[in-house]
Write an enzyme that holds these catalytic residues in place. Structure first.
Site, mmCIF file in Angstrom:
data_model
loop_
_atom_site.group_PDB
_atom_site.id
_atom_site.type_symbol
_atom_site.label_atom_id
_atom_site.label_comp_id
_atom_site.label_asym_id
_atom_site.label_seq_id
_atom_site.Cartn_x
_atom_site.Cartn_y
_atom_site.Cartn_z
ATOM 1 N N ASP A 1 24.662 -41.499 -25.340
ATOM 2 C CA ASP A 1 24.089 -40.427 -24.526
ATOM 3 C C ASP A 1 22.715 -40.020 -25.036
ATOM 4 O O ASP A 1 21.812 -39.705 -24.245
ATOM 5 C CB ASP A 1 25.030 -39.218 -24.474
ATOM 6 C CG ASP A 1 25.483 -38.754 -25.860
ATOM 7 O OD1 ASP A 1 25.231 -39.464 -26.854
ATOM 8 O OD2 ASP A 1 26.116 -37.684 -25.935
ATOM 9 N N HIS B 1 37.535 -35.447 -30.883
ATOM 10 C CA HIS B 1 36.292 -35.541 -30.117
ATOM 11 C C HIS B 1 35.646 -36.873 -30.437
ATOM 12 O O HIS B 1 35.601 -37.286 -31.602
ATOM 13 C CB HIS B 1 35.332 -34.409 -30.480
ATOM 14 C CG HIS B 1 35.872 -33.043 -30.173
ATOM 15 N ND1 HIS B 1 35.898 -32.522 -28.904
ATOM 16 C CD2 HIS B 1 36.414 -32.099 -30.983
ATOM 17 C CE1 HIS B 1 36.444 -31.306 -28.944
ATOM 18 N NE2 HIS B 1 36.765 -31.045 -30.193
#
Length: 390
Positions: free
Chosen positions: A166, A199
């Site tokens: 990202d 996560h």
């Protein structure tokens, strides 16, 4: 599940209206009932929803690329299933992009049961770039992107990267897009910390982190010509990325891991580390990177222990008084091979809890402040004189 329920409810609650939104939901091989819930949601929601179910791809890049390939709107937003929107998020972000003509919009993010980026939310601004703002310190995908930009650049997430994909995507959009907008006066996005602590950003190996750093450094060099702007951009992968691999964690690393990290980092330091970048970094961080550049794990460990102990180094002035040095270990120890320039205060730094900077830089700022003050006093006198004449 169950975070997805709140996530989708926040999309349905958007004040921009269901007729202006589409959801492309990619179920990347879930095993907890997510796919079934998505199909139920699509059947009953007023928001047009397309559900794609596929085998697990092993990371977020694949499903994001699938969703991007199916998107039809003027803008896209990558909403993670754990997180949720503020009610006015899309309305405000789309209005901002339409008004400012920018290609990326950052809506304020706050953390729920976790931390979140903070430095970029000082003020709402219609147009910024990576050089006059702090947006470079938030490179996650949770932003509004103009889809025309992404298609024109054929910009997609790198499916070969296991982490940091990202950051690469967002950095290229920042650098090649028509500006960035920042919304700071409304919370657009709630970044949720899962109760189980799982996560993607916290998982993975150090090898993955080096892959991400390598890709980011290569991207910056490919897009930005050599010079001060490139040097400024390169500070981020060195300080947000590399330093994490050569901080307190090295004290716990095995000898084998330490040796492997040095092997991985050597070509990066040889290619990208130079004085122009080094002088934009604070002394304590620059010294660690200098040890890494020399392949000196022994010096690095000593430096990390010194910093971790919160030892305060002496401040040393040059003979003419115009240069400050912070005397961390091996200052002016020729046998260590660390040049004095590695200890020099070249950007505003911190010493014993106080901000310090070079005397000449402080003098220039003080001189400028005095000039501004004199100009203001002169203008005030002239204004009073004109007022008395009238």
């Amino acid at each position: 599940m169950p975070y997805l329920i709140r996530c989708l409810e926040s999309v349905e609650a958007q004040t921009i209206g269901a007729d202006r939104i589409e959801i492309v939901a990619v179920d990347d091989g879930s095993t907890d009932g997510t796919g079934e819930y998505l199909e139920e949601f699509a059947a009953r929601s007023k928001v047009p929803t397309r559900v794609v179910r596929q085998k697990n791809s092993g990371g977020p890049s694949g499903p994001r690329n699938v969703g991007l390939g199916l998107a039809r709107g003027r803008y896209v937003f990558f909403l993670d299933a754990d997180d949720y929107f503020g009610d006015e998020a899309l309305e405000r972000m789309v209005a901002m992009a339409d008004r400012a003509g920018t290609d990326v919009v950052l809506g304020k993010v706050v953390g729920v049961n976790r931390g979140a980026p903070q430095s970029m939310w000082g003020a709402t601004r219609e147009r910024v770039d990576v050089y006059n703002s702090k947006v470079i310190y938030t490179l996650s995908a949770q932003k509004l992107f103009r889809r025309e930009l992404l298609e024109r650049l054929s910009l997609r997430f790198d499916e070969n990267l296991r982490t940091g994909e990202d950051a690469l995507f967002t950095m290229e959009a920042y650098l090649r897009g028509a500006g960035v907008s920042v919304i700071s006066n409304y919370v657009c996005y709630y970044l949720v910390g899962r109760d189980d602590g799982k996560h993607v950003t916290k998982s993975g190996t150090y090898e993955w982190r080096f892959d991400s750093m390598r890709a980011m450094m290569a991207l910056i060099h490919r897009i930005e010509p050599a010079g001060p702007k490139r040097d400024f951009l390169m500070v981020r992968p060195f300080t947000v990325g590399m330093l994490q691999q050569f901080g307190p964690v090295v004290l716990k690393d095995s000898e084998e891991v330490r040796r492997h990290k040095m092997e991985l980092v050597a070509p990066l330091m040889e290619t990208y580390w130079h004085d122009g970048v080094a002088r934009l970094i604070k002394v304590s961080e620059r010294l660690r990177l200098a040890c890494v550049a020399q392949g000196r794990m022994d010096l690095l460990i000593e430096m990390v222990r010194y910093i971790r102990a919160k030892t305060v180094p002496d401040v040393v002035r040059s003979r003419d008084g115009q240069t400050l040095y912070l005397a961390y270990p091996h200052f002016r120890d020729r046998s260590a091979g660390l040049a004095d320039s590695n200890y020099e205060v070249t950007v505003p730094d911190w010493h014993d809890g106080k901000r310090i900077e070079q005397p000449k830089a402080a003098a220039r700022r003080a001189s400028l402040s005095r000039r501004v003050a004199r100009r203001m006093r002169r203008d005030m006198r002239r204004w009073k004189e004109r007022l008395s004449v009238e």
